[in-house]
Scaffold this motif. Structure first.
Motif, mmCIF file in Angstrom:
data_model
loop_
_atom_site.group_PDB
_atom_site.id
_atom_site.type_symbol
_atom_site.label_atom_id
_atom_site.label_comp_id
_atom_site.label_asym_id
_atom_site.label_seq_id
_atom_site.Cartn_x
_atom_site.Cartn_y
_atom_site.Cartn_z
ATOM 1 N N ASP A 38 0.856 -1.190 0.000
ATOM 2 C CA ASP A 38 0.000 0.000 0.000
ATOM 3 C C ASP A 38 0.890 1.239 0.000
ATOM 4 O OD1 ASP A 38 -2.197 1.646 0.157
ATOM 5 O OD2 ASP A 38 -2.490 1.378 2.304
ATOM 6 N N VAL A 39 0.408 2.321 -0.565
ATOM 7 C CA VAL A 39 1.206 3.541 -0.629
ATOM 8 C C VAL A 39 1.119 4.355 0.658
ATOM 9 C CG1 VAL A 39 1.471 5.767 -1.798
ATOM 10 C CG2 VAL A 39 1.137 3.690 -3.152
ATOM 11 N N MET A 40 -0.084 4.540 1.169
ATOM 12 C CA MET A 40 -0.282 5.345 2.374
ATOM 13 C C MET A 40 -0.416 4.436 3.596
ATOM 14 S SD MET A 40 -0.045 8.269 1.065
ATOM 15 C CE MET A 40 -0.414 9.251 2.532
ATOM 16 N N LEU A 41 0.549 4.546 4.511
ATOM 17 C CA LEU A 41 0.577 3.703 5.709
ATOM 18 C C LEU A 41 0.727 4.569 6.954
ATOM 19 C CD1 LEU A 41 2.872 1.033 4.104
ATOM 20 C CD2 LEU A 41 0.553 0.568 4.938
ATOM 21 N N ASP A 46 2.793 4.702 9.461
ATOM 22 C CA ASP A 46 4.121 5.140 9.894
ATOM 23 C C ASP A 46 5.056 5.433 8.720
ATOM 24 O OD1 ASP A 46 4.119 2.489 9.179
ATOM 25 O OD2 ASP A 46 5.489 1.835 10.752
ATOM 26 N N GLY A 47 4.490 5.764 7.565
ATOM 27 C CA GLY A 47 5.331 6.103 6.424
ATOM 28 C C GLY A 47 4.578 5.866 5.121
ATOM 29 N N ASN A 48 5.306 5.899 4.002
ATOM 30 C CA ASN A 48 4.645 5.644 2.718
ATOM 31 C C ASN A 48 5.358 4.531 1.951
ATOM 32 O OD1 ASN A 48 6.456 6.805 0.425
ATOM 33 N ND2 ASN A 48 6.455 8.427 1.972
ATOM 34 N N GLY A 49 4.584 3.896 1.093
ATOM 35 C CA GLY A 49 5.085 2.746 0.364
ATOM 36 C C GLY A 49 6.213 3.060 -0.594
ATOM 37 N N TYR A 50 6.230 4.277 -1.149
ATOM 38 C CA TYR A 50 7.297 4.649 -2.062
ATOM 39 C C TYR A 50 8.667 4.591 -1.376
ATOM 40 C CZ TYR A 50 3.556 6.466 -5.079
ATOM 41 O OH TYR A 50 2.444 6.596 -5.858
ATOM 42 N N ASP A 51 8.747 5.190 -0.192
ATOM 43 C CA ASP A 51 10.012 5.185 0.549
ATOM 44 C C ASP A 51 10.404 3.765 0.949
ATOM 45 O OD1 ASP A 51 10.258 7.919 0.353
ATOM 46 O OD2 ASP A 51 9.365 8.329 2.314
ATOM 47 N N PHE A 52 9.405 2.957 1.323
ATOM 48 C CA PHE A 52 9.711 1.590 1.737
ATOM 49 C C PHE A 52 10.185 0.757 0.553
ATOM 50 C CE2 PHE A 52 8.331 -2.686 3.478
ATOM 51 C CZ PHE A 52 9.355 -2.740 4.409
ATOM 52 N N CYS A 53 9.629 1.016 -0.622
ATOM 53 C CA CYS A 53 10.089 0.319 -1.826
ATOM 54 C C CYS A 53 11.562 0.630 -2.089
ATOM 55 C CB CYS A 53 9.235 0.734 -3.023
ATOM 56 S SG CYS A 53 9.732 -0.011 -4.605
ATOM 57 N N ARG A 54 11.931 1.901 -1.971
ATOM 58 C CA ARG A 54 13.339 2.280 -2.146
ATOM 59 C C ARG A 54 14.216 1.552 -1.130
ATOM 60 N NH1 ARG A 54 10.900 7.566 -2.398
ATOM 61 N NH2 ARG A 54 10.888 8.401 -4.530
ATOM 62 N N GLU A 55 13.732 1.448 0.094
ATOM 63 C CA GLU A 55 14.463 0.769 1.164
ATOM 64 C C GLU A 55 14.666 -0.700 0.823
ATOM 65 O OE1 GLU A 55 13.461 -0.354 5.794
ATOM 66 O OE2 GLU A 55 12.865 1.635 5.072
ATOM 67 N N ILE A 56 13.620 -1.348 0.325
ATOM 68 C CA ILE A 56 13.704 -2.760 -0.034
ATOM 69 C C ILE A 56 14.672 -2.962 -1.196
ATOM 70 C CG2 ILE A 56 12.418 -4.712 -1.018
ATOM 71 C CD1 ILE A 56 9.946 -3.679 0.487
#
Length: 244
Positions: free
Chosen positions: A63-66, A68-78
């Motif tokens: 999901d994009v909107m979470l 404790d953060g957003n999915g875009y940033d987490f995708c970059r992290e992954i």
């Protein structure tokens, strides 16, 4: 009812869904488990990080909107540590949002509300792309483009072009129908193995645009992917095209 396990090779397909809407996650979990997938649900990024650390997943639904953060940033992290396929789930269907999700490493982007049948089809499409295919093991060449279907790699001249799973599948669909006009409806059905009623039509526009930007010398004046006004698209491979 007999449960049939979905496997990738000899291994169970593990899905991680990161979604804070319990109604959506419950419905998806129920449907995917009926299809034999093994699915874990996390409702925030902190739990997701722990899950990814403790278990290997074949695909992530993000999901994009979470909270404790957003999915875009987490995708970059992954993407800094692994290449597990990621499908974004978002209520934002604007072209800029779809493009951003794909540019930062997403393999596909599905807008809410979506139908579970569409989601399952697109999960399978991404997994087939990542797992490789034994079909048509050959190298296809069109002028300066080279497509190695055995390795699922695309080159423009000597430079490799990085395509998402959906972009690669779209390219193969067009190439396999060389000089044949394909309607938008037909492309959508071939791309995700579902009727076009399940897919946002704007999504195809985004993928065509992105694919042109990657393979054409000038995407505003394409020589490969041609628009046939009022009918659809066709692959123009009539000049100097060979397959090996």
């Amino acid at each position: 009812m007999i449960k049939i396990n979905m496997k990738l090779g000899e291994k169970m397909i593990n899905v991680l869904m990161i979604e804070d809407d319990s109604a959506i996650s419950f419905a998806v979990k129920y449907a995917l488990e009926k299809e034999g997938f093994n699915i874990d649900i996390c409702n925030d990024l902190e739990k997701s990080r722990n899950s990814i650390k403790d278990k290997k997943y074949n695909i992530i639904l993000l999901d994009v909107m979470l909270p404790d953060g957003n999915g875009y940033d987490f995708c970059r992290e992954i993407r800094k540590v692994q290449d597990t396929p990621i499908i974004f789930l978002s209520a934002c269907d604007e072209e800029v949002n779809v493009v951003m999700g794909l540019d930062i490493g997403g393999d596909d982007y599905i807008t809410k509300p979506f139908r579970v049948r569409e989601l399952i089809s697109r999960i399978n499409a991404v997994l087939r792309r990542k797992g490789g295919s034994n079909e048509n093991k050959k190298v296809i060449k069109f002028k300066d483009l080279t497509i190695n279907t055995l390795e699922a790699r695309v080159y423009k001249g000597e430079e490799e072009i990085l395509l998402t799973s959906v972009e690669y599948k779209l390219l193969l669909i067009l190439i396999k129908n060389n000089n044949v006009v394909l309607s938008r409806t037909k492309i959508l059905e071939k791309l995700w193995d579902v009727t076009c009623d399940f897919v946002n039509d704007n999504t195809l526009t985004v993928y065509i645009k992105r694919l042109r930007e990657k393979i054409e010398d000038d995407s505003s004046h394409p020589k490969y992917i041609l628009t046939v006004r009022g009918l659809g698209y066709k692959w123009n491979g009539s000049e100097n095209s060979v397959s090996i």
